[in-house]
Motif scaffolding. Structure first.
Motif, PDB file in Angstrom:
ATOM      1  N   ILE A   9       0.769  -1.155  -0.132  1.00 59.30           N
ATOM      2  CA  ILE A   9      -0.024   0.082  -0.014  1.00 59.30           C
ATOM      3  C   ILE A   9       0.607   1.223   0.045  1.00 59.30           C
ATOM      4  N   SER A  10       1.940   1.242   0.531  1.00 60.82           N
ATOM      5  CA  SER A  10       3.003   2.447   0.636  1.00 60.82           C
ATOM      6  C   SER A  10       3.364   2.909  -0.571  1.00 60.82           C
ATOM      7  N   LYS A  11       3.357   1.964  -1.356  1.00 61.31           N
ATOM      8  CA  LYS A  11       3.854   2.291  -2.762  1.00 61.31           C
ATOM      9  C   LYS A  11       2.962   3.372  -3.292  1.00 61.31           C
ATOM     10  N   TYR A  12       1.564   3.428  -2.874  1.00 60.34           N
ATOM     11  CA  TYR A  12       0.858   4.457  -3.402  1.00 60.34           C
ATOM     12  C   TYR A  12       0.213   5.178  -2.631  1.00 60.34           C
ATOM     13  N   ILE A  13       0.235   5.132  -1.374  1.00 63.74           N
ATOM     14  CA  ILE A  13      -0.347   6.070  -0.322  1.00 63.74           C
ATOM     15  C   ILE A  13       0.431   5.672   1.136  1.00 63.74           C
ATOM     16  N   SER A  14       0.566   6.738   1.788  1.00 63.73           N
ATOM     17  CA  SER A  14       0.957   6.518   3.216  1.00 63.73           C
ATOM     18  C   SER A  14      -0.131   6.481   4.090  1.00 63.73           C
ATOM     19  N   LEU A  15       0.176   5.588   4.913  1.00 69.66           N
ATOM     20  CA  LEU A  15      -1.009   5.383   6.058  1.00 69.66           C
ATOM     21  C   LEU A  15      -0.339   5.747   7.387  1.00 69.66           C
ATOM     22  N   THR A  16      -1.584   6.334   8.095  1.00 69.46           N
ATOM     23  CA  THR A  16      -1.102   6.566   9.634  1.00 69.46           C
ATOM     24  C   THR A  16      -1.425   5.466  10.291  1.00 69.46           C
ATOM     25  N   ASP A  17      -0.928   5.209  11.642  1.00 66.20           N
ATOM     26  CA  ASP A  17      -1.071   4.068  12.469  1.00 66.20           C
ATOM     27  C   ASP A  17      -2.600   4.063  12.745  1.00 66.20           C
ATOM     28  N   ASP A  18      -3.411   4.939  12.783  1.00 67.32           N
ATOM     29  CA  ASP A  18      -4.824   4.826  12.990  1.00 67.32           C
ATOM     30  C   ASP A  18      -5.309   3.896  11.850  1.00 67.32           C
ATOM     31  N   GLU A  19      -5.005   4.430  10.631  1.00 68.36           N
ATOM     32  CA  GLU A  19      -5.523   3.846   9.506  1.00 68.36           C
ATOM     33  C   GLU A  19      -5.027   2.364   9.212  1.00 68.36           C
ATOM     34  N   LYS A 115     -14.451   6.271   4.532  1.00 70.13           N
ATOM     35  CA  LYS A 115     -13.761   6.789   5.692  1.00 70.13           C
ATOM     36  C   LYS A 115     -12.284   7.305   5.333  1.00 70.13           C
ATOM     37  N   PHE A 116     -11.565   6.705   4.347  1.00 72.64           N
ATOM     38  CA  PHE A 116     -10.364   7.140   4.075  1.00 72.64           C
ATOM     39  C   PHE A 116     -10.353   7.313   2.317  1.00 72.64           C
ATOM     40  N   PRO A 117     -10.590   8.535   2.053  1.00 71.98           N
ATOM     41  CA  PRO A 117     -10.505   8.912   0.510  1.00 71.98           C
ATOM     42  C   PRO A 117      -9.503   8.526  -0.228  1.00 71.98           C
ATOM     43  N   LYS A 118      -8.215   8.624   0.620  1.00 73.85           N
ATOM     44  CA  LYS A 118      -6.953   8.108   0.061  1.00 73.85           C
ATOM     45  C   LYS A 118      -7.016   6.923  -0.632  1.00 73.85           C
ATOM     46  N   PHE A 119      -7.822   5.771   0.296  1.00 71.04           N
ATOM     47  CA  PHE A 119      -7.711   4.630  -0.198  1.00 71.04           C
ATOM     48  C   PHE A 119      -8.366   4.243  -1.444  1.00 71.04           C
ATOM     49  N   ASP A 120      -9.446   4.972  -1.618  1.00 68.50           N
ATOM     50  CA  ASP A 120     -10.224   5.150  -2.902  1.00 68.50           C
ATOM     51  C   ASP A 120      -9.525   5.387  -3.968  1.00 68.50           C
ATOM     52  N   ALA A 121      -8.759   6.489  -3.681  1.00 68.39           N
ATOM     53  CA  ALA A 121      -7.774   6.908  -4.531  1.00 68.39           C
ATOM     54  C   ALA A 121      -6.842   5.778  -5.349  1.00 68.39           C
ATOM     55  N   MET A 122      -6.037   5.140  -4.000  1.00 68.41           N
ATOM     56  CA  MET A 122      -5.321   4.159  -4.247  1.00 68.41           C
ATOM     57  C   MET A 122      -5.939   3.137  -5.366  1.00 68.41           C
ATOM     58  N   CYS A 123      -7.187   2.660  -4.927  1.00 72.34           N
ATOM     59  CA  CYS A 123      -7.699   1.600  -5.686  1.00 72.34           C
ATOM     60  C   CYS A 123      -8.056   2.289  -7.253  1.00 72.34           C
ATOM     61  N   LYS A 124      -8.415   3.428  -7.403  1.00 71.73           N
ATOM     62  CA  LYS A 124      -8.465   3.898  -8.885  1.00 71.73           C
ATOM     63  C   LYS A 124      -6.968   3.727  -9.669  1.00 71.73           C
TER      64      LYS A 124
ATOM     65  N   PRO B 117     -15.530  15.737  -8.125  1.00 71.05           N
ATOM     66  CA  PRO B 117     -15.147  14.741  -7.706  1.00 71.05           C
ATOM     67  C   PRO B 117     -16.052  13.421  -8.187  1.00 71.05           C
ATOM     68  N   LYS B 118     -17.055  13.776  -8.619  1.00 75.88           N
ATOM     69  CA  LYS B 118     -17.897  12.925  -9.213  1.00 75.88           C
ATOM     70  C   LYS B 118     -17.453  12.055 -10.325  1.00 75.88           C
ATOM     71  N   PHE B 119     -16.759  13.194 -11.271  1.00 76.41           N
ATOM     72  CA  PHE B 119     -16.062  12.491 -12.490  1.00 76.41           C
ATOM     73  C   PHE B 119     -14.811  11.535 -12.277  1.00 76.41           C
ATOM     74  N   ASP B 120     -14.313  11.687 -11.151  1.00 76.23           N
ATOM     75  CA  ASP B 120     -13.283  10.939 -10.581  1.00 76.23           C
ATOM     76  C   ASP B 120     -13.863   9.626 -10.227  1.00 76.23           C
ATOM     77  N   ALA B 121     -14.974   9.662  -9.567  1.00 80.42           N
ATOM     78  CA  ALA B 121     -15.534   8.457  -9.164  1.00 80.42           C
ATOM     79  C   ALA B 121     -16.191   7.680 -10.516  1.00 80.42           C
ATOM     80  N   MET B 122     -16.496   8.295 -11.358  1.00 89.62           N
ATOM     81  CA  MET B 122     -17.049   7.693 -12.896  1.00 89.62           C
ATOM     82  C   MET B 122     -15.890   7.132 -13.264  1.00 89.62           C
ATOM     83  N   CYS B 123     -14.565   7.796 -13.390  1.00 92.77           N
ATOM     84  CA  CYS B 123     -13.444   7.190 -13.892  1.00 92.77           C
ATOM     85  C   CYS B 123     -12.954   6.072 -13.091  1.00 92.77           C
ATOM     86  N   LYS B 124     -13.021   5.797 -12.110  1.00 91.89           N
ATOM     87  CA  LYS B 124     -12.806   4.413 -11.097  1.00 91.89           C
ATOM     88  C   LYS B 124     -13.536   3.584 -11.382  1.00 91.89           C
ATOM     89  N   ILE B 125     -14.869   3.796 -11.439  1.00 88.38           N
ATOM     90  CA  ILE B 125     -15.877   2.742 -11.902  1.00 88.38           C
ATOM     91  C   ILE B 125     -15.684   2.087 -13.422  1.00 88.38           C
TER      92      ILE B 125
END
Lengths: 191, 191
Positions: A9-19, A115-124, B117-125
């Motif tokens: 995961i750290s190759k894409y985003i950085s995670l806090t300990d909480d995360e 909860k973690f928009p970062k995570f969503d970005a990583m998935c994309k 942000p909607k657009f980003d979500a669309m790209c992910k899907i």
DNA sequence: TTCATTTCTTAACTTAAGTGAAGAACCTGT
DNA sequence: ACAGGTTCTTCACTTAAGTTAAGAAATGAA
């Protein structure tokens, strides 16, 4: 074991300990024995997999014959098409070796992502990368002969040749086991 | 013409008039003549395409021979792997027919995505869906013979057989033009 | 270790794809 | 309409993959 996941995961985003703790609290780590079937044809599923150690494969059964189409090994992610299309699975997933993996379902992902928009970005990013990588693989497959594909496999994924039965490799290369056997004999001959 | 794009987008997200105007102001619509080369091997590019009307193809040149690996027609999106990997392109993209498409580059997308942000979500899907769809196609290719692939093409994309030269279809099916010609003769024979 | 099962190899034969070459059919632009 | 190029088909021949069958090798469980 978890560290493998966090390193990835750290190759894409950085995670806090909480995360990290939030992820760990999801209890997604599974250890599965060789031969275990994770998904059957006709089943519905929302599960995605991430292989930490070991090897799983996807295969179709056509005329009671197994057709292996993909192998997923260390640090490979797999979201079966049926999870995306929300239809029954067309194929099986089974463990080639004793395997440690994470299992996450799409409901969980929705929760984590909110909860973690970062995570969503990583998935994309990840799915865009996988799409490009798979496109390259598909193109290479189309434009080469079975022998070239095998040579390519030796080059790119030499481990598979050791850890996977030949008859599974054969359909992965788009040929029959007998042809793979011959092809291998032909190659060692040449050298 | 723009409506085609908005109809497509509306399958994933709903756009306000303001958002539509923002998209239109980007001036992304292009009309290109048959034979135009959009991307050459070795070139770097940040451009993604979305076909509104017409047909484009991707092909490699191996031993001075064209190997066509994909066709993109109405409502198909294409982000070349080189855009993702930020390396020179391995292949060419050219227009099979006079084509109307949108051209968007990754910088633009970053901007649009941060505004909507909607657009980003669309790209992910979208990329998750494309990944799943491409996986299915790849699997079908691996598990079938050239003849089955051709039959499948007749079933799934009959338009391609009409609008694309045979020699381009051949490598798309993973064979030589002569083999496709024979295969076709064999099939009409059978009926 | 032994037995049974699974996996791999070999062989002979069939079928289809690759190759090289030639000519027919078909565009396309002038 | 014509010339030049492109695309498609056909043929004869070569090479490799599919098929069927048999047995060898490896693996796993009792």
């Amino acid at each position: 074991m978890q560290d493998l996941l966090f390193d990835f995961i750290s190759k894409y985003i950085s995670l806090t300990d909480d995360e990290k703790n939030a992820i760990l609290s999801l209890d997604i780590f599974r250890s599965v024995k060789k031969g275990t079937i994770l998904l059957k044809e006709g089943q519905k599923s929302k599960d995605s997999y991430f292989v930490l150690q070991g090897c799983i494969r996807t295969y179709y059964v056509v005329d009671s014959e197994e057709k292996t189409t993909a192998f997923y090994t260390e640090m490979d992610a797999l979201t079966p098409p049926c999870v995306i299309s929300k239809t029954p699975s067309e194929y099986y997933i089974s463990c080639v070796e004793d395997t440690i993996l994470t299992v996450s379902n799409s409901d969980m992902e929705v929760e984590v992502n909110s909860k973690f928009p970062k995570f969503d970005a990583m998935c994309k990013i990840l799915s865009e990368e996988l799409l490009a990588k798979q496109r390259i693989d598909f193109d290479a497959f189309k434009t080469s002969s079975p022998e070239q594909r095998y040579m390519n496999l030796i080059e790119k994924r030499p481990d598979l040749i050791q850890r996977v039965p030949q008859y599974q490799l054969a359909s992965y290369l788009g040929i029959k086991p007998e042809s793979l056997s011959r092809l291998r004999a032909r190659i060692t001959q040449k050298k």
